[in-house]
Design a protein around this motif. Structure first.
Motif, short mmCIF file in Angstrom:
data_model
loop_
_atom_site.label_atom_id
_atom_site.label_comp_id
_atom_site.label_asym_id
_atom_site.label_seq_id
_atom_site.Cartn_x
_atom_site.Cartn_y
_atom_site.Cartn_z
N LEU A 1 0.83 -1.19 0.00
CA LEU A 1 0.00 0.00 0.00
C LEU A 1 0.87 1.25 0.00
CD1 LEU A 1 -2.65 -1.14 2.62
CD2 LEU A 1 -2.92 -1.03 0.13
N ASP A 2 0.39 2.28 -0.68
CA ASP A 2 1.05 3.58 -0.74
C ASP A 2 0.32 4.51 0.23
OD1 ASP A 2 2.03 6.09 -1.29
OD2 ASP A 2 1.55 6.04 -3.42
N PRO A 3 0.91 4.82 1.38
CA PRO A 3 0.21 5.67 2.36
C PRO A 3 0.06 7.12 1.89
CG PRO A 3 2.44 5.21 3.09
CD PRO A 3 2.22 4.39 1.85
N GLY A 4 0.64 7.47 0.76
CA GLY A 4 0.45 8.80 0.18
C GLY A 4 -0.88 8.93 -0.53
N ARG A 5 -1.51 7.81 -0.84
CA ARG A 5 -2.83 7.81 -1.49
C ARG A 5 -3.90 7.67 -0.42
NH1 ARG A 5 -3.63 4.11 -6.53
NH2 ARG A 5 -5.67 4.69 -5.79
N ALA A 6 -4.91 8.51 -0.48
CA ALA A 6 -5.94 8.53 0.55
C ALA A 6 -6.63 7.18 0.71
CB ALA A 6 -6.97 9.62 0.23
N ASP A 7 -7.03 6.55 -0.39
CA ASP A 7 -7.75 5.28 -0.28
C ASP A 7 -6.87 4.18 0.30
OD1 ASP A 7 -6.21 5.33 -2.64
OD2 ASP A 7 -7.57 4.00 -3.71
N GLU A 8 -5.61 4.17 -0.05
CA GLU A 8 -4.71 3.14 0.47
C GLU A 8 -4.33 3.40 1.92
OE1 GLU A 8 -1.56 1.90 -2.14
OE2 GLU A 8 -2.90 1.95 -3.89
N GLN A 9 -4.29 4.67 2.31
CA GLN A 9 -4.04 4.99 3.71
C GLN A 9 -5.21 4.51 4.58
OE1 GLN A 9 -3.79 8.86 6.47
NE2 GLN A 9 -2.60 9.03 4.60
N VAL A 10 -6.44 4.71 4.10
CA VAL A 10 -7.61 4.25 4.85
C VAL A 10 -7.57 2.73 4.96
CG1 VAL A 10 -10.14 4.05 4.81
CG2 VAL A 10 -9.05 6.25 4.32
N ARG A 11 -7.28 2.05 3.86
CA ARG A 11 -7.20 0.58 3.89
C ARG A 11 -6.13 0.10 4.86
NH1 ARG A 11 -5.33 -3.64 -0.61
NH2 ARG A 11 -6.01 -5.51 0.48
N LEU A 12 -4.99 0.77 4.85
CA LEU A 12 -3.89 0.41 5.74
C LEU A 12 -4.31 0.51 7.20
CD1 LEU A 12 -0.89 -0.21 6.32
CD2 LEU A 12 -0.46 2.25 6.08
N TRP A 13 -4.93 1.62 7.56
CA TRP A 13 -5.30 1.81 8.97
C TRP A 13 -6.47 0.91 9.38
CZ3 TRP A 13 -1.96 3.20 12.23
CH2 TRP A 13 -0.93 4.07 11.85
N LEU A 14 -7.35 0.59 8.47
CA LEU A 14 -8.40 -0.38 8.78
C LEU A 14 -7.79 -1.74 9.07
CD1 LEU A 14 -11.36 0.28 6.31
CD2 LEU A 14 -11.40 0.44 8.80
N GLU A 15 -6.82 -2.12 8.26
CA GLU A 15 -6.14 -3.41 8.45
C GLU A 15 -5.43 -3.44 9.81
OE1 GLU A 15 -5.27 -7.26 7.56
OE2 GLU A 15 -6.44 -5.96 6.26
N VAL A 16 -4.75 -2.36 10.14
CA VAL A 16 -4.07 -2.27 11.44
C VAL A 16 -5.09 -2.40 12.56
CG1 VAL A 16 -2.76 -0.75 12.99
CG2 VAL A 16 -2.09 -0.97 10.57
N TYR A 17 -6.18 -1.69 12.46
CA TYR A 17 -7.23 -1.73 13.48
C TYR A 17 -7.77 -3.14 13.66
CZ TYR A 17 -11.55 -0.90 15.98
OH TYR A 17 -12.57 -0.97 16.91
N VAL A 18 -8.10 -3.78 12.56
CA VAL A 18 -8.67 -5.14 12.62
C VAL A 18 -7.66 -6.10 13.25
CG1 VAL A 18 -9.41 -7.09 11.22
CG2 VAL A 18 -10.32 -4.82 10.76
N ARG A 19 -6.42 -6.02 12.85
CA ARG A 19 -5.41 -6.94 13.39
C ARG A 19 -5.15 -6.74 14.86
NH1 ARG A 19 -0.62 -8.35 9.24
NH2 ARG A 19 -1.91 -8.85 7.44
N LEU A 20 -5.13 -5.46 15.31
CA LEU A 20 -4.76 -5.19 16.69
C LEU A 20 -5.95 -5.12 17.66
CD1 LEU A 20 -1.98 -2.49 16.20
CD2 LEU A 20 -1.71 -4.95 16.63
N ILE A 21 -7.09 -4.69 17.19
CA ILE A 21 -8.23 -4.50 18.08
C ILE A 21 -9.29 -5.58 17.91
CG2 ILE A 21 -10.07 -2.90 18.77
CD1 ILE A 21 -7.23 -1.86 19.38
N GLN A 22 -9.61 -5.91 16.68
CA GLN A 22 -10.69 -6.86 16.44
C GLN A 22 -10.28 -8.31 16.67
OE1 GLN A 22 -14.01 -6.35 15.14
NE2 GLN A 22 -13.73 -4.22 15.70
N ASP A 23 -8.99 -8.64 16.55
CA ASP A 23 -8.56 -10.04 16.71
C ASP A 23 -8.61 -10.48 18.15
OD1 ASP A 23 -8.25 -10.46 14.07
OD2 ASP A 23 -6.07 -10.33 14.04
#
Length: 156
Positions: free
Chosen positions: A134-156
């Motif tokens: 993912l390219d964190p400079g792109r808005a859509d990819e930044q959102v996807r990145l942080w959703l993935e982080v959230y799911v892995r760390l909080i939802q698991d």
């Protein structure tokens, strides 16, 4: 699964007078919406360092009014979370100002969602960014990145 609404923006440059050129946000079900933003004429007059073609923004982008209308509809009184609250705040302020309105969206720092796992955030972000390319400079990819982080760390 009810996920937080994460928002990110791309700006025309890193200068203080930059304007928003793209915006993305997630929905509670994990889908991501993103769009280019049609610039206001006065934004183009201020900005010298635009890396995107203004014609592309006019042809493919959406007006500030339509972007804000859809964002507000999707919020359903939920707060917005951002990894770069200053940049997103600036972008939302400019969108509202172009409509002669005031930004009163509930914008919060993303770190509030992740404060219980603070030590794990950066390694997880780096791993997700690398694995998903993912390219964190792109808005859509930044959102996807942080959703993935959230799911892995909080939802698991």
């Amino acid at each position: 699964m009810n996920l937080p609404i994460i928002i990110a923006c791309e700006m025309s440059s890193s200068d203080w007078n930059a304007f928003p050129v793209a915006i993305a946000w997630s929905l509670a079900d994990g889908r991501i919406k993103s769009t280019l933003i049609q610039p206001e004429q006065e934004w183009l007059e201020q900005e010298q360092l635009l890396s995107l073609d203004p014609d592309q923004l006019f042809m493919e982008g959406h007006s500030a009014k339509s972007v804000l209308h859809e964002l507000v509809q999707d919020l359903e009184s939920e707060p917005l979370y951002s990894a770069d609250i200053d940049q997103v705040g600036q972008a939302l302020d400019q969108l509202y100002q172009s409509l002669e309105g005031h930004n009163d969206l509930p914008l919060l720092p993303l770190r509030q969602l992740l404060e219980d796992v603070e030590d794990e955030v950066e390694p997880c972000r780096e791993e997700c960014q690398s694995l998903l390319q993912l390219d964190p400079g792109r808005a859509d990819e930044q959102v996807r990145l942080w959703l993935e982080v959230y799911v892995r760390l909080i939802q698991d």
